[in-house]
Enzyme design. Structure first.
Site, PDB file in Angstrom:
ATOM      1  N   GLY A  87      48.947   7.323   9.016  1.00  8.49           N
ATOM      2  CA  GLY A  87      49.274   6.329   7.991  1.00  8.49           C
ATOM      3  C   GLY A  87      48.056   5.483   7.660  1.00  8.49           C
ATOM      4  O   GLY A  87      47.380   4.996   8.554  1.00  8.49           O
ATOM      5  N   ARG A 130      48.499  13.767   7.419  1.00  9.12           N
ATOM      6  CA  ARG A 130      49.037  14.188   8.723  1.00  9.12           C
ATOM      7  C   ARG A 130      48.863  15.702   8.747  1.00  9.12           C
ATOM      8  O   ARG A 130      49.270  16.392   7.820  1.00  9.12           O
ATOM      9  CB  ARG A 130      50.509  13.792   8.841  1.00  9.12           C
ATOM     10  N   ASP A 145      48.005   6.328  17.191  1.00  7.95           N
ATOM     11  CA  ASP A 145      48.019   7.044  18.476  1.00  7.95           C
ATOM     12  C   ASP A 145      48.044   8.561  18.287  1.00  7.95           C
ATOM     13  O   ASP A 145      47.447   9.296  19.076  1.00  7.95           O
ATOM     14  CB  ASP A 145      49.168   6.568  19.364  1.00  7.95           C
ATOM     15  N   THR A 181      46.209   1.229  12.140  1.00  9.32           N
ATOM     16  CA  THR A 181      47.613   1.496  11.820  1.00  9.32           C
ATOM     17  C   THR A 181      48.313   0.155  11.629  1.00  9.32           C
ATOM     18  O   THR A 181      48.024  -0.801  12.362  1.00  9.32           O
ATOM     19  CB  THR A 181      48.331   2.294  12.931  1.00  9.32           C
ATOM     20  N   ASP A 198      51.236  -0.417  12.434  1.00  8.31           N
ATOM     21  CA  ASP A 198      52.299  -0.565  13.445  1.00  8.31           C
ATOM     22  C   ASP A 198      51.904  -1.430  14.648  1.00  8.31           C
ATOM     23  O   ASP A 198      52.778  -1.931  15.353  1.00  8.31           O
ATOM     24  CB  ASP A 198      52.728   0.815  13.961  1.00  8.31           C
ATOM     25  N   ASP A 249      50.962  -0.495  17.441  1.00 11.33           N
ATOM     26  CA  ASP A 249      51.604   0.072  18.637  1.00 11.33           C
ATOM     27  C   ASP A 249      50.608   0.787  19.546  1.00 11.33           C
ATOM     28  O   ASP A 249      50.960   1.760  20.207  1.00 11.33           O
ATOM     29  CB  ASP A 249      52.736   1.023  18.211  1.00 11.33           C
ATOM     30  N   ARG A 259      57.382   2.231  12.838  1.00  2.70           N
ATOM     31  CA  ARG A 259      57.748   3.500  13.483  1.00  2.70           C
ATOM     32  C   ARG A 259      58.744   3.228  14.606  1.00  2.70           C
ATOM     33  O   ARG A 259      59.878   2.932  14.318  1.00  2.70           O
ATOM     34  CB  ARG A 259      56.511   4.242  14.004  1.00  2.70           C
TER      35      ARG A 259
HETATM   36  N1  LIG Z   1      49.097  16.019  20.251  1.00  4.18           N
HETATM   37  C1  LIG Z   1      48.223  16.134  19.236  1.00  4.18           C
HETATM   38  N2  LIG Z   1      47.202  17.011  19.315  1.00  4.18           N
HETATM   39  C2  LIG Z   1      46.317  17.153  18.313  1.00  4.18           C
HETATM   40  N3  LIG Z   1      46.368  16.447  17.163  1.00  4.18           N
HETATM   41  C3  LIG Z   1      47.356  15.553  17.017  1.00  4.18           C
HETATM   42  C4  LIG Z   1      48.331  15.345  18.041  1.00  4.18           C
HETATM   43  N4  LIG Z   1      49.199  14.394  17.622  1.00  4.18           N
HETATM   44  C5  LIG Z   1      48.783  14.032  16.385  1.00  4.18           C
HETATM   45  N5  LIG Z   1      47.677  14.723  16.023  1.00  4.18           N
HETATM   46  C6  LIG Z   1      46.934  14.651  14.760  1.00  4.18           C
HETATM   47  O1  LIG Z   1      46.851  13.306  14.319  1.00  4.18           O
HETATM   48  C7  LIG Z   1      47.456  13.193  13.031  1.00  4.18           C
HETATM   49  C8  LIG Z   1      47.989  11.822  12.805  1.00  4.18           C
HETATM   50  O2  LIG Z   1      49.021  11.561  13.734  1.00  4.18           O
HETATM   51  P1  LIG Z   1      50.307  10.708  13.276  1.00  4.18           P
HETATM   52  O3  LIG Z   1      50.896  11.361  12.088  1.00  4.18           O
HETATM   53  O4  LIG Z   1      51.161  10.568  14.487  1.00  4.18           O
HETATM   54  O5  LIG Z   1      49.716   9.336  12.777  1.00  4.18           O
HETATM   55  P2  LIG Z   1      48.990   8.198  13.609  1.00  4.18           P
HETATM   56  O6  LIG Z   1      47.570   8.529  13.798  1.00  4.18           O
HETATM   57  O7  LIG Z   1      49.790   7.907  14.847  1.00  4.18           O
HETATM   58  O8  LIG Z   1      49.036   6.979  12.582  1.00  4.18           O
HETATM   59  P3  LIG Z   1      50.299   6.116  12.133  1.00  4.18           P
HETATM   60  O9  LIG Z   1      51.170   5.939  13.338  1.00  4.18           O
HETATM   61  O10 LIG Z   1      49.722   4.857  11.649  1.00  4.18           O
HETATM   62  O11 LIG Z   1      50.947   6.891  11.052  1.00  4.18           O
HETATM   63  C9  LIG Z   1      48.471  14.309  13.017  1.00  4.18           C
HETATM   64  O12 LIG Z   1      48.878  14.671  11.730  1.00  4.18           O
HETATM   65  C10 LIG Z   1      47.687  15.421  13.685  1.00  4.18           C
HETATM   66  O13 LIG Z   1      46.744  15.954  12.798  1.00  4.18           O
HETATM   67  O1  LIG Z   2      54.145   7.563   5.037  1.00  8.00           O
HETATM   68  P1  LIG Z   2      54.993   8.349   5.976  1.00  8.00           P
HETATM   69  O2  LIG Z   2      54.386   9.655   6.350  1.00  8.00           O
HETATM   70  O3  LIG Z   2      56.397   8.445   5.498  1.00  8.00           O
HETATM   71  O4  LIG Z   2      55.043   7.559   7.353  1.00  8.00           O
HETATM   72  C1  LIG Z   2      55.750   6.376   7.538  1.00  8.00           C
HETATM   73  C2  LIG Z   2      55.388   5.837   8.882  1.00  8.00           C
HETATM   74  O5  LIG Z   2      54.003   5.527   8.889  1.00  8.00           O
HETATM   75  C3  LIG Z   2      53.836   4.160   9.208  1.00  8.00           C
HETATM   76  O6  LIG Z   2      53.769   3.442   8.008  1.00  8.00           O
HETATM   77  C4  LIG Z   2      52.547   3.979   9.956  1.00  8.00           C
HETATM   78  O7  LIG Z   2      52.619   4.638  11.172  1.00  8.00           O
HETATM   79  C5  LIG Z   2      55.068   3.808  10.018  1.00  8.00           C
HETATM   80  O8  LIG Z   2      55.300   2.416  10.046  1.00  8.00           O
HETATM   81  C6  LIG Z   2      56.123   4.589   9.289  1.00  8.00           C
HETATM   82  O9  LIG Z   2      57.198   4.897  10.143  1.00  8.00           O
END
Ligand SMILES: Nc1ncnc2c1ncn2[C@@H]1O[C@H](COP(=O)(O)OP(=O)(O)OP(=O)(O)O)[C@@H](O)[C@H]1O
Ligand SMILES: O=P(O)(O)OC[C@H]1O[C@](O)(CO)[C@@H](O)[C@@H]1O
Length: 333
Positions: free
Chosen positions: A14, A75, A106, A129, A131, A133, A175
């Site tokens: 995100g 993602r 994360d 992020t 969040d 978190d 989230r």
């Molecule tokens: N276990 C994993 N191993 C390898 N790559 C990962 C793994 N988990 C997540 N990723 C990579 O990181 C990208 C982003 O993860 P995610 O969609 O959970 O968002 P985020 O980084 O947690 O940010 P946010 O929570 O703000 O949306 C995933 O689309 C994937 O490409």
């Molecule tokens: O934009 P997307 O892929 O629907 O993701 C929404 C999620 O991403 C965030 O905006 C950031 O992690 C969360 O608060 C929410 O749950």
């Protein structure tokens, strides 16, 4: 300092206000050390497909005030495979990259850690992020702006809630974490808040919510009532919760899902400053050959936290704010 020549950066997951400020700080700091910066577009997709651009200092002038990310985000589920990590490692080597900086949440840190098993040069995470978190840093880039956006919206909803003396259920992002919910609720003076860290029994929470609304109205007469609800807490979200309240009780309520507006907008000063600090520090850490860490801030001190620690530990809500909202203020005003 090592003699690195070229580092890379990507934004993943995100998007969050302040990501641009962070990219700017990385590029300006790298320039100071005579290091060039490559940006991969669309998160790990760009890394896999070698979708890259050299980021000049010109490209980062006048972006500090902009939300979103000039590198775009994505993602990329396939990045979890060994094949993808090997492909990414080859892509980095082919471009002569000496270190990779990943701005994201994360999930993105899991990705950085995964890549590290196949690419043995510095990989550093920067917490970006809304969040908040991520364990190991007091705040993540984007969190402060998201609170302001949610607060601005709740203040406006309160105007119409007061005019009609209605109950409003306002769903905020996060989230599976209640940081935005708690901060938005405290700062808006919401009447009640439902958060995953506090409410583990939805039926009990529902009974309490109804009892509180009814008692408030017995005492004060018809009046507005603002409830902040974290997303992913109530099955079907605030729309389903409002329907339950409307159908089971003679209480008229309105649901509002704040949604993605919380991810947009010009970053607040706090987010710009945090992003700038962490961006510059990440470059310094990379040039020192540090790897497998997230750079963060705790009590105004820059810190380095091993990537797995950022997701293996759960970051707690501020316990005193929880106490204020759920104990001290659990009374009629
Ligand atoms: N276990 C994993 N191993 C390898 N790559 C990962 C793994 N988990 C997540 N990723 C990579 O990181 C990208 C982003 O993860 P995610 O969609 O959970 O968002 P985020 O980084 O947690 O940010 P946010 O929570 O703000 O949306 C995933 O689309 C994937 O490409
Ligand atoms: O934009 P997307 O892929 O629907 O993701 C929404 C999620 O991403 C965030 O905006 C950031 O992690 C969360 O608060 C929410 O749950």
């Amino acid at each position: 300092m090592t003699n690195m020549k070229r580092i890379a950066v990507l934004t993943s997951g995100g998007d969050a206000p302040g990501m641009n400020a962070c990219i700017r700080a990385i590029v300006l700091t790298a320039e100071h050390f005579n290091v060039s910066v490559i940006g991969f577009r669309h998160g790990y997709y760009g890394l896999l497909n070698s979708e890259h651009v050299e980021i000049s200092t010109d490209m980062v002038s006048n972006i500090i005030q902009n939300g979103g990310t000039i590198l775009h985000s994505a993602r990329c589920p396939e990045f979890k495979t060994e094949k993808a990590a090997l492909k990414a490692a080859n892509s980095l080597d082919a471009l002569g990259i000496d270190a990779l900086l990943v701005i994201g949440g994360d999930g993105s840190f899991h990705g950085a850690h995964h890549l590290q098993q196949y690419w043995h040069k510095p990989v550093i995470g920067l917490p970006g992020t809304i969040d908040n978190d991520i364990y190991g840093t007091d705040a993540t880039i984007g969190y402060f702006t998201a609170i302001e956006t949610a607060l601005d919206a709740i203040d406006k909803i309160r105007d119409t809630a007061d005019a009609f003396e209605r109950v409003f259920l306002i769903e905020v992002m996060g989230r599976h974490a209640g940081f935005i919910g708690l901060s938005a609720s405290i700062s808006s003076g919401a009447d009640q808040v439902l958060l995953p860290e506090i409410n583990n029994d939805n039926e009990a929470a529902f009974k309490n919510l109804v009892a509180r609304i009814e008692t408030t109205r017995e005492k004060k007469g018809q009046c507005s009532y603002i409830v902040v609800v974290a997303e992913n807490l109530w099955p079907g979200g605030v729309t389903a919760l409002a329907e339950k309240i409307n159908s089971e009780l003679s209480i008229e309520s309105r649901p509002v899902v704040l949604g993605h507006i919380q991810r947009g907008g010009s970053p607040s000063p706090q987010d710009r400053i945090l992003a700038t600090k962490l961006g510059a520090y990440a470059v310094e850490c990379a040039l020192q050959g540090k790897s497998g860490i997230m750079v963060g801030e705790q009590n105004q001190q820059l810190v380095e936290v091993s990537l797995p620690h950022t997701w293996q530990n759960q970051k707690p809500l501020d316990p005193y704010l929880v106490k204020i909202q759920t104990e001290f203020f659990d009374i009629l005003e």
